[in-house]
Design a protein around this motif. Structure first.
Motif, mmCIF file in Angstrom:
data_model
loop_
_atom_site.group_PDB
_atom_site.id
_atom_site.type_symbol
_atom_site.label_atom_id
_atom_site.label_comp_id
_atom_site.label_asym_id
_atom_site.label_seq_id
_atom_site.Cartn_x
_atom_site.Cartn_y
_atom_site.Cartn_z
ATOM 1 N N PHE A 66 0.855 -1.185 0.000
ATOM 2 C CA PHE A 66 0.000 0.000 0.000
ATOM 3 C C PHE A 66 0.890 1.234 0.000
ATOM 4 O O PHE A 66 1.859 1.292 0.754
ATOM 5 N N VAL A 67 0.548 2.191 -0.826
ATOM 6 C CA VAL A 67 1.206 3.494 -0.795
ATOM 7 C C VAL A 67 0.162 4.481 -0.297
ATOM 8 O O VAL A 67 -0.924 4.597 -0.872
ATOM 9 N N VAL A 68 0.470 5.163 0.804
ATOM 10 C CA VAL A 68 -0.473 6.083 1.444
ATOM 11 C C VAL A 68 0.175 7.451 1.543
ATOM 12 O O VAL A 68 1.313 7.580 2.005
ATOM 13 N N ILE A 69 -0.558 8.472 1.110
ATOM 14 C CA ILE A 69 -0.061 9.841 1.193
ATOM 15 C C ILE A 69 -1.068 10.678 1.956
ATOM 16 O O ILE A 69 -2.259 10.659 1.649
ATOM 17 N N GLY A 70 -0.592 11.406 2.948
ATOM 18 C CA GLY A 70 -1.416 12.346 3.693
ATOM 19 C C GLY A 70 -1.255 13.729 3.102
ATOM 20 O O GLY A 70 -0.128 14.188 2.891
ATOM 21 N N ILE A 71 -2.369 14.385 2.796
ATOM 22 C CA ILE A 71 -2.322 15.707 2.163
ATOM 23 C C ILE A 71 -3.222 16.685 2.914
ATOM 24 O O ILE A 71 -4.117 16.275 3.648
ATOM 25 N N ASN A 72 -2.987 17.975 2.705
ATOM 26 C CA ASN A 72 -3.887 18.967 3.298
ATOM 27 C C ASN A 72 -5.090 19.153 2.378
ATOM 28 O O ASN A 72 -5.164 18.570 1.293
ATOM 29 N N GLU A 73 -6.034 19.962 2.817
ATOM 30 C CA GLU A 73 -7.299 20.084 2.083
ATOM 31 C C GLU A 73 -7.176 20.829 0.752
ATOM 32 O O GLU A 73 -8.058 20.729 -0.087
ATOM 33 N N THR A 74 -6.067 21.535 0.523
ATOM 34 C CA THR A 74 -5.922 22.285 -0.729
ATOM 35 C C THR A 74 -5.309 21.456 -1.856
ATOM 36 O O THR A 74 -5.386 21.847 -3.007
ATOM 37 N N GLU A 75 -4.726 20.324 -1.526
ATOM 38 C CA GLU A 75 -4.069 19.484 -2.543
ATOM 39 C C GLU A 75 -5.117 18.722 -3.351
ATOM 40 O O GLU A 75 -6.148 18.311 -2.830
ATOM 41 N N ASN A 76 -4.840 18.532 -4.628
ATOM 42 C CA ASN A 76 -5.727 17.822 -5.535
ATOM 43 C C ASN A 76 -5.560 16.315 -5.333
ATOM 44 O O ASN A 76 -4.491 15.760 -5.567
ATOM 45 N N GLU A 77 -6.638 15.633 -4.924
ATOM 46 C CA GLU A 77 -6.572 14.203 -4.636
ATOM 47 C C GLU A 77 -6.220 13.374 -5.861
ATOM 48 O O GLU A 77 -5.436 12.422 -5.776
ATOM 49 N N MET A 78 -6.784 13.724 -7.008
ATOM 50 C CA MET A 78 -6.511 12.955 -8.222
ATOM 51 C C MET A 78 -5.052 13.105 -8.664
ATOM 52 O O MET A 78 -4.453 12.145 -9.145
ATOM 53 N N ALA A 79 -4.496 14.285 -8.504
ATOM 54 C CA ALA A 79 -3.086 14.485 -8.849
ATOM 55 C C ALA A 79 -2.197 13.622 -7.957
ATOM 56 O O ALA A 79 -1.225 13.019 -8.430
ATOM 57 N N VAL A 80 -2.519 13.540 -6.689
ATOM 58 C CA VAL A 80 -1.751 12.715 -5.756
ATOM 59 C C VAL A 80 -1.959 11.236 -6.063
ATOM 60 O O VAL A 80 -1.015 10.440 -6.000
ATOM 61 N N TYR A 81 -3.173 10.861 -6.420
ATOM 62 C CA TYR A 81 -3.476 9.478 -6.798
ATOM 63 C C TYR A 81 -2.621 9.067 -8.002
ATOM 64 O O TYR A 81 -2.051 7.982 -8.032
ATOM 65 N N GLU A 82 -2.501 9.953 -8.969
ATOM 66 C CA GLU A 82 -1.663 9.688 -10.142
ATOM 67 C C GLU A 82 -0.180 9.730 -9.790
ATOM 68 O O GLU A 82 0.623 9.015 -10.386
ATOM 69 N N LEU A 83 0.206 10.576 -8.828
ATOM 70 C CA LEU A 83 1.589 10.603 -8.351
ATOM 71 C C LEU A 83 1.982 9.230 -7.799
ATOM 72 O O LEU A 83 3.087 8.741 -8.059
ATOM 73 N N ILE A 84 1.084 8.619 -7.044
ATOM 74 C CA ILE A 84 1.359 7.287 -6.499
ATOM 75 C C ILE A 84 1.614 6.300 -7.634
ATOM 76 O O ILE A 84 2.578 5.538 -7.609
ATOM 77 N N HIS A 85 0.758 6.338 -8.654
ATOM 78 C CA HIS A 85 0.922 5.421 -9.779
ATOM 79 C C HIS A 85 2.237 5.685 -10.509
ATOM 80 O O HIS A 85 2.965 4.747 -10.851
ATOM 81 N N ASN A 86 2.558 6.946 -10.706
ATOM 82 C CA ASN A 86 3.815 7.318 -11.364
ATOM 83 C C ASN A 86 5.008 6.842 -10.538
ATOM 84 O O ASN A 86 5.983 6.308 -11.079
ATOM 85 N N PHE A 87 4.946 7.014 -9.220
ATOM 86 C CA PHE A 87 6.009 6.572 -8.325
ATOM 87 C C PHE A 87 6.233 5.063 -8.456
ATOM 88 O O PHE A 87 7.370 4.600 -8.593
ATOM 89 N N VAL A 88 5.154 4.302 -8.469
ATOM 90 C CA VAL A 88 5.260 2.843 -8.583
ATOM 91 C C VAL A 88 5.803 2.453 -9.961
ATOM 92 O O VAL A 88 6.610 1.527 -10.078
ATOM 93 N N GLU A 89 5.400 3.167 -11.003
ATOM 94 C CA GLU A 89 5.932 2.886 -12.340
ATOM 95 C C GLU A 89 7.425 3.181 -12.413
ATOM 96 O O GLU A 89 8.171 2.442 -13.063
#
Length: 140
Positions: A66-89
């Motif tokens: 599992f890759v879990v990222i904690g973000i504040n309320e101003t961060e875009n969730e979908m961008a972070v979701y894609e960041l996780i995928h990019n990181f794993v790739e």
């Protein structure tokens, strides 16, 4: 802004953690236990975004990791979701399978992608360039 980045196995053991704001060690342990419990208890049908205390959790599962990222309320969730995928790739491109014996390299990859809690690079070739230089120096 990204507050923390965790890689956790299915047994709930933290394999990698990086915090982008100060959190005391005792609080980190408690925070990680609660976050891991929240993410591991969810089914695959549920959303990968969780409202948690004063921040949001964005997570993705890859096999037993599992890759879990904690973000504040101003961060875009979908961008972070894609960041996780990019990181794993990027990890998949650099490593053949064995990641956990090369945590120093994983930290370098993460540092190339995220700086002070902000996403700074997503291009795989630019992320891996410093590692390839280190590999060439190590060979010679």
């Amino acid at each position: 802004m990204i507050k923390f980045f965790l890689m956790v196995n299915k047994q709930g053991q933290t394999r990698l953690s990086r915090y982008y704001e100060h959190v005391e060690i005792k609080k980190r342990t408690m925070l990680e236990a609660e976050v891991i419990k929240n993410c591991l208890s969810r089914s695959k049908d549920q959303c990968s975004f969780i409202e948690y205390k004063d921040f949001k959790l964005v997570y993705r599962q890859y096999a037993a990791l599992f890759v879990v990222i904690g973000i504040n309320e101003t961060e875009n969730e979908m961008a972070v979701y894609e960041l996780i995928h990019n990181f794993v790739e990027v990890l998949d491109k650099y490593f053949s399978r064995v990641i956990m014996f090369n945590l120093d390299r994983v930290h370098i990859i993460l540092d190339e992608m995220v700086l002070n809690g902000c996403i700074v690079e997503t291009n795989r070739n630019r992320i891996l360039a410093p590692l390839f230089v280190l590999d060439k120096v190590a060979e010679s």
